[in-house]
Design a protein around this motif. Structure first.
Motif, PDB file in Angstrom:
ATOM      1  N   THR A  15      -5.281 -13.924  23.357  1.00  0.00           N
ATOM      2  CA  THR A  15      -4.591 -12.647  23.560  1.00  0.00           C
ATOM      3  C   THR A  15      -5.302 -11.534  22.789  1.00  0.00           C
ATOM      4  O   THR A  15      -6.097 -11.780  21.872  1.00  0.00           O
ATOM      5  CB  THR A  15      -3.131 -12.736  23.072  1.00  0.00           C
ATOM      6  N   LYS A  16      -5.000 -10.300  23.178  1.00  0.00           N
ATOM      7  CA  LYS A  16      -5.556  -9.148  22.458  1.00  0.00           C
ATOM      8  C   LYS A  16      -5.125  -9.161  21.001  1.00  0.00           C
ATOM      9  O   LYS A  16      -5.900  -8.775  20.106  1.00  0.00           O
ATOM     10  CB  LYS A  16      -5.116  -7.851  23.129  1.00  0.00           C
ATOM     11  N   GLU A  17      -3.893  -9.606  20.751  1.00  0.00           N
ATOM     12  CA  GLU A  17      -3.389  -9.649  19.380  1.00  0.00           C
ATOM     13  C   GLU A  17      -4.161 -10.660  18.542  1.00  0.00           C
ATOM     14  O   GLU A  17      -4.463 -10.408  17.358  1.00  0.00           O
ATOM     15  CB  GLU A  17      -1.894 -10.002  19.371  1.00  0.00           C
ATOM     16  N   GLU A  18      -4.516 -11.793  19.144  1.00  0.00           N
ATOM     17  CA  GLU A  18      -5.280 -12.805  18.418  1.00  0.00           C
ATOM     18  C   GLU A  18      -6.695 -12.330  18.102  1.00  0.00           C
ATOM     19  O   GLU A  18      -7.255 -12.662  17.048  1.00  0.00           O
ATOM     20  CB  GLU A  18      -5.344 -14.100  19.239  1.00  0.00           C
ATOM     21  N   LEU A  19      -7.278 -11.558  19.007  1.00  0.00           N
ATOM     22  CA  LEU A  19      -8.654 -11.098  18.822  1.00  0.00           C
ATOM     23  C   LEU A  19      -8.738  -9.787  18.049  1.00  0.00           C
ATOM     24  O   LEU A  19      -9.840  -9.366  17.661  1.00  0.00           O
ATOM     25  CB  LEU A  19      -9.329 -10.916  20.186  1.00  0.00           C
ATOM     26  N   GLU A  20      -7.611  -9.157  17.790  1.00  0.00           N
ATOM     27  CA  GLU A  20      -7.609  -7.835  17.157  1.00  0.00           C
ATOM     28  C   GLU A  20      -8.350  -7.803  15.820  1.00  0.00           C
ATOM     29  O   GLU A  20      -9.092  -6.846  15.550  1.00  0.00           O
ATOM     30  CB  GLU A  20      -6.157  -7.358  16.995  1.00  0.00           C
ATOM     31  N   PRO A  21      -8.238  -8.819  14.936  1.00  0.00           N
ATOM     32  CA  PRO A  21      -8.972  -8.758  13.659  1.00  0.00           C
ATOM     33  C   PRO A  21     -10.489  -8.795  13.820  1.00  0.00           C
ATOM     34  O   PRO A  21     -11.215  -8.467  12.882  1.00  0.00           O
ATOM     35  CB  PRO A  21      -8.482 -10.015  12.919  1.00  0.00           C
ATOM     36  N   PHE A  22     -10.971  -9.194  14.991  1.00  0.00           N
ATOM     37  CA  PHE A  22     -12.415  -9.348  15.216  1.00  0.00           C
ATOM     38  C   PHE A  22     -12.989  -8.309  16.176  1.00  0.00           C
ATOM     39  O   PHE A  22     -14.190  -8.020  16.151  1.00  0.00           O
ATOM     40  CB  PHE A  22     -12.704 -10.740  15.789  1.00  0.00           C
ATOM     41  N   SER A  23     -12.149  -7.745  17.047  1.00  0.00           N
ATOM     42  CA  SER A  23     -12.638  -6.998  18.208  1.00  0.00           C
ATOM     43  C   SER A  23     -13.385  -5.711  17.847  1.00  0.00           C
ATOM     44  O   SER A  23     -14.176  -5.223  18.654  1.00  0.00           O
ATOM     45  CB  SER A  23     -11.477  -6.684  19.160  1.00  0.00           C
ATOM     46  N   SER A  24     -13.155  -5.165  16.680  1.00  0.00           N
ATOM     47  CA  SER A  24     -13.850  -3.930  16.286  1.00  0.00           C
ATOM     48  C   SER A  24     -15.199  -4.198  15.630  1.00  0.00           C
ATOM     49  O   SER A  24     -15.875  -3.253  15.212  1.00  0.00           O
ATOM     50  CB  SER A  24     -12.970  -3.107  15.324  1.00  0.00           C
ATOM     51  N   TYR A  25     -15.572  -5.468  15.524  1.00  0.00           N
ATOM     52  CA  TYR A  25     -16.804  -5.848  14.821  1.00  0.00           C
ATOM     53  C   TYR A  25     -17.646  -6.760  15.717  1.00  0.00           C
ATOM     54  O   TYR A  25     -17.264  -7.904  15.976  1.00  0.00           O
ATOM     55  CB  TYR A  25     -16.476  -6.559  13.512  1.00  0.00           C
ATOM     56  N   SER A  26     -18.781  -6.256  16.168  1.00  0.00           N
ATOM     57  CA  SER A  26     -19.606  -7.021  17.110  1.00  0.00           C
ATOM     58  C   SER A  26     -20.071  -8.347  16.520  1.00  0.00           C
ATOM     59  O   SER A  26     -20.140  -9.354  17.230  1.00  0.00           O
ATOM     60  CB  SER A  26     -20.816  -6.180  17.542  1.00  0.00           C
ATOM     61  N   SER A  27     -20.386  -8.377  15.223  1.00  0.00           N
ATOM     62  CA  SER A  27     -20.877  -9.616  14.607  1.00  0.00           C
ATOM     63  C   SER A  27     -19.788 -10.687  14.555  1.00  0.00           C
ATOM     64  O   SER A  27     -20.058 -11.870  14.760  1.00  0.00           O
ATOM     65  CB  SER A  27     -21.404  -9.343  13.199  1.00  0.00           C
ATOM     66  N   ARG A  28     -18.559 -10.290  14.296  1.00  0.00           N
ATOM     67  CA  ARG A  28     -17.469 -11.271  14.229  1.00  0.00           C
ATOM     68  C   ARG A  28     -17.132 -11.800  15.618  1.00  0.00           C
ATOM     69  O   ARG A  28     -16.828 -12.987  15.778  1.00  0.00           O
ATOM     70  CB  ARG A  28     -16.239 -10.638  13.561  1.00  0.00           C
ATOM     71  N   MET A  29     -17.184 -10.919  16.607  1.00  0.00           N
ATOM     72  CA  MET A  29     -16.966 -11.388  17.987  1.00  0.00           C
ATOM     73  C   MET A  29     -18.101 -12.319  18.415  1.00  0.00           C
ATOM     74  O   MET A  29     -17.882 -13.332  19.083  1.00  0.00           O
ATOM     75  CB  MET A  29     -16.877 -10.192  18.931  1.00  0.00           C
ATOM     76  N   ALA A  30     -19.344 -11.988  18.015  1.00  0.00           N
ATOM     77  CA  ALA A  30     -20.479 -12.852  18.332  1.00  0.00           C
ATOM     78  C   ALA A  30     -20.347 -14.198  17.636  1.00  0.00           C
ATOM     79  O   ALA A  30     -20.744 -15.234  18.187  1.00  0.00           O
ATOM     80  CB  ALA A  30     -21.783 -12.170  17.921  1.00  0.00           C
ATOM     81  N   ALA A  31     -19.771 -14.207  16.432  1.00  0.00           N
ATOM     82  CA  ALA A  31     -19.579 -15.468  15.705  1.00  0.00           C
ATOM     83  C   ALA A  31     -18.602 -16.389  16.451  1.00  0.00           C
ATOM     84  O   ALA A  31     -18.788 -17.609  16.479  1.00  0.00           O
ATOM     85  CB  ALA A  31     -19.066 -15.181  14.295  1.00  0.00           C
ATOM     86  N   LEU A  32     -17.567 -15.812  17.054  1.00  0.00           N
ATOM     87  CA  LEU A  32     -16.626 -16.624  17.839  1.00  0.00           C
ATOM     88  C   LEU A  32     -17.338 -17.281  19.018  1.00  0.00           C
ATOM     89  O   LEU A  32     -17.159 -18.478  19.285  1.00  0.00           O
ATOM     90  CB  LEU A  32     -15.463 -15.761  18.329  1.00  0.00           C
TER      91      LEU A  32
END
Length: 578
Positions: free
Chosen positions: A379-396
């Motif tokens: 969900t968007k809520e689950e990804l919210e802590p990461f979604s503003s940071y490209s490196s954290r999203m890439a880590a997922l």
């Protein structure tokens, strides 16, 4: 009068034949009209269609222009979810007895800091190599600074992405690491800033950086990516592996979310493929490739290229021939189907913005309808802590791709290279990297062949590009993608398997040859020089001699940053890196 009487029977017979001739002619006209209706439109072509042409599905087959693609993967001579002979190889990166403890070799007056460059995976290579560089210089390493100013514009620091305490403690016997430079005279020590050449070897660091350390005691190496040679001593190569595969651990929030994404994929299917799809507009613009989108594509990609004044315009056909063009989503789907993966296979796709959007993805989704990404299984809520940071999203995405049963890529970027090496180290999990040099002609002429012939040629071309043990010769390519020094063979397990094979052979001679071949030999189809794209750069010594030959090298030109050379333009490798 007698002549007219003789002609009368002739005209009488002709009048009786006319209805028959008319009926036959009408039948022929109707038949011709029916055949014309069934015939393909004269505007159809056997050339590669533009992106707007999609595959269509019926109940039995998926059709493309002139050959029929089955919904199942067909018969395969291998287990598509497992590498052959993987049980006989394992990762080995422990230091030898000759590798001294860091306490015995580290000098207290030498501090090395580095500033990484590019996206997450390019920065990862810099972090790994920084540890080794500190060891070469017998210096204390300051926790690396992540790139926060480049194209990716991610404000994350090291501790936001990686477990910094684990990183420091795991490597404590190899390199002394501190979180920041100590204070000097009540103020934080300001290091001297410099750069080293790409692929700098041990002698290069000793000659270039050590004299500055002796004088200034603290040095920061900027733009630190691929600044270390692929050719080092075995102990230094094993240190590289300890850093990359053991010391660099993501933070707990990233690990928790990444593992949850993997769990959700496993709930959907026992096996799944992870596809790293690089098909962003910027990526295609920089590649110089053309994908059949006509004037619209040429205008759009040309507009992107104009943003970078230093970008060299490449010949699209030459780029394709040399294997430098990322496969399209449809081409990836056709390759996977030919390799034995049917429409029931679940695919997790890690990608940025795809050029052409859903229109480009439609053919891949038609071939593999079980199509997911982190945005569709979280969900968007689950990804919210990461979604503003490209490196954290890439880590997922990195975590899901690493845990997948089969990892597939359409490119040769840093994430593809690092995951290829990592999956070799941790059990040779299948890793499919397209042999683009040979596949491109096959895709170009696919409508002139049968599916059976297409499948046979794809499987032939992909030998040596599937992640099997020893398929890449030791020392070839980037060490991060082929960590051959850190791959060991379990000769005891192999010997036991050979004995079992012989016993089986005595019971069933008809299968003896196949069983023995599968165990006693390691598949080493190997990548030929002409198949592999030439992405590598020469090591430092080769680079230096080449520059000297052309009168361009003066021994100091690459040492120190030139403030006047800075530009708002991101370097091209930053755009293509991950």
């Amino acid at each position: 009068m007698s002549f007219q009487r003789r002609r009368y029977p002739y005209y009488n017979r002709l009048r009786r034949l006319l209805p028959l001739v008319f009926a036959v002619s009408l039948s022929l006209l109707i038949l011709f009209a029916f055949l014309s209706f069934l015939a393909p439109h004269p505007g159809d072509s056997d050339r590669l269609p533009p992106r707007v042409r999609h595959t269509s599905i019926n109940s039995d087959t998926i059709k493309t222009a002139a050959f029929r693609v089955p919904r199942d993967g067909g018969r395969s001579d291998r287990d598509v979810w497992r590498s052959r002979n993987a049980d006989f190889f394992y990762g080995c990166s422990n230091a030898t007895s000759k590798f001294s403890n860091s306490k015995a070799v580290t000098r207290n007056d030498r501090y090395l800091a580095i500033a990484t460059s590019g996206g997450l995976n390019q920065q990862r290579t810099g972090i790994v190599d920084a540890v080794v560089a500190a060891r070469i210089l017998n210096a204390t390493l300051v926790v690396p600074k992540l790139d926060q100013k480049s194209y990716w514009k991610d404000a994350s620091d090291f501790s936001h992405i990686f477990d910094v305490d684990w990183f420091m403690s795991f490597l404590s016997e190899d390199v002394r690491i501190i979180k920041q430079l100590p204070q000097k005279g009540g103020r934080t020590w300001s290091p001297s800033r410099m750069r080293v050449p790409r692929k700098c070897n041990e002698r290069c660091y000793i000659n270039r950086v050590l004299p500055v350390l002796h004088k200034r005691h603290a040095v920061q190496l900027n733009k630190f990516d691929y600044r270390l040679s692929n050719k080092l001593s075995d102990d230094l190569q094993k240190l590289r592996c300890r850093v990359n595969y053991h010391a660099l651990k993501f933070t707990d929030p990233i690990l928790k979310m990444g593992n949850e994404l993997v769990r959700r994929m496993r709930l959907r299917s026992k096996h799944f493929i992870a596809l790293h799809l690089r098909f962003e507009p910027d990526m295609l613009a920089f590649s110089g490739c053309y994908y059949g989108g006509g004037d619209k594509e040429r205008r759009e990609l040309a507009a992107i290229r104009r943003r970078w004044k230093t970008l060299h315009i490449n010949n699209p056909e030459k780029q394709r021939r040399q294997g430098r063009c990322p496969l399209t989503p449809e081409e990836v789907g056709l390759m996977l189907r030919a390799l034995g993966y049917g429409s029931d296979v679940h695919i997790y796709v890690a990608s940025g913005e795809v050029y052409g959007g859903e229109e480009s993805l439609a053919p891949l989704k038609a071939l593999f309808p079980h199509f997911y990404s982190k945005d569709t299984i979280a969900t968007k809520e689950e990804l919210e802590p990461f979604s503003s940071y490209s490196s954290r999203m890439a880590a997922l995405d990195f975590l899901v791709c690493d845990e997948s049963d089969v990892f597939v890529t359409n490119n040769n970027g840093n994430m593809a290279k690092i995951l290829a090496g990592r999956r070799r180290y941790f059990g040779h999990k299948p890793t499919v990297r397209p042999n683009a040099k040979k596949l491109y002609r096959l895709f170009l002429n696919k409508e002139n062949t049968t599916w059976e012939e297409f499948t046979s040629r794809v499987r032939s071309f992909q030998r040596g590009f599937m992640g099997e043990p020893k398929e890449v010769r030791a020392g070839r390519g980037e060490f991060h993608e082929n960590p051959s020094t850190c791959i060991c063979e379990d000769t005891e397990a192999k010997a036991k398997a050979q004995i079992e094979s012989r016993k089986l052979g005595k019971k069933n001679k008809s299968t003896n040859k196949d069983a023995a071949a599968a165990v006693t030999t390691v598949p080493n189809d190997g990548q030929s020089e002409e198949d592999e794209p030439d992405w590598s750069e020469p090591d430092y010594e080769e680079e230096q001699s080449d520059l000297q030959d052309r009168g361009l090298y003066n021994g100091t030109s690459l040492d120190y940053d030139d403030p006047s050379s800075t530009s708002d333009e991101p370097e091209l490798e930053e755009m293509l890196s991950d």
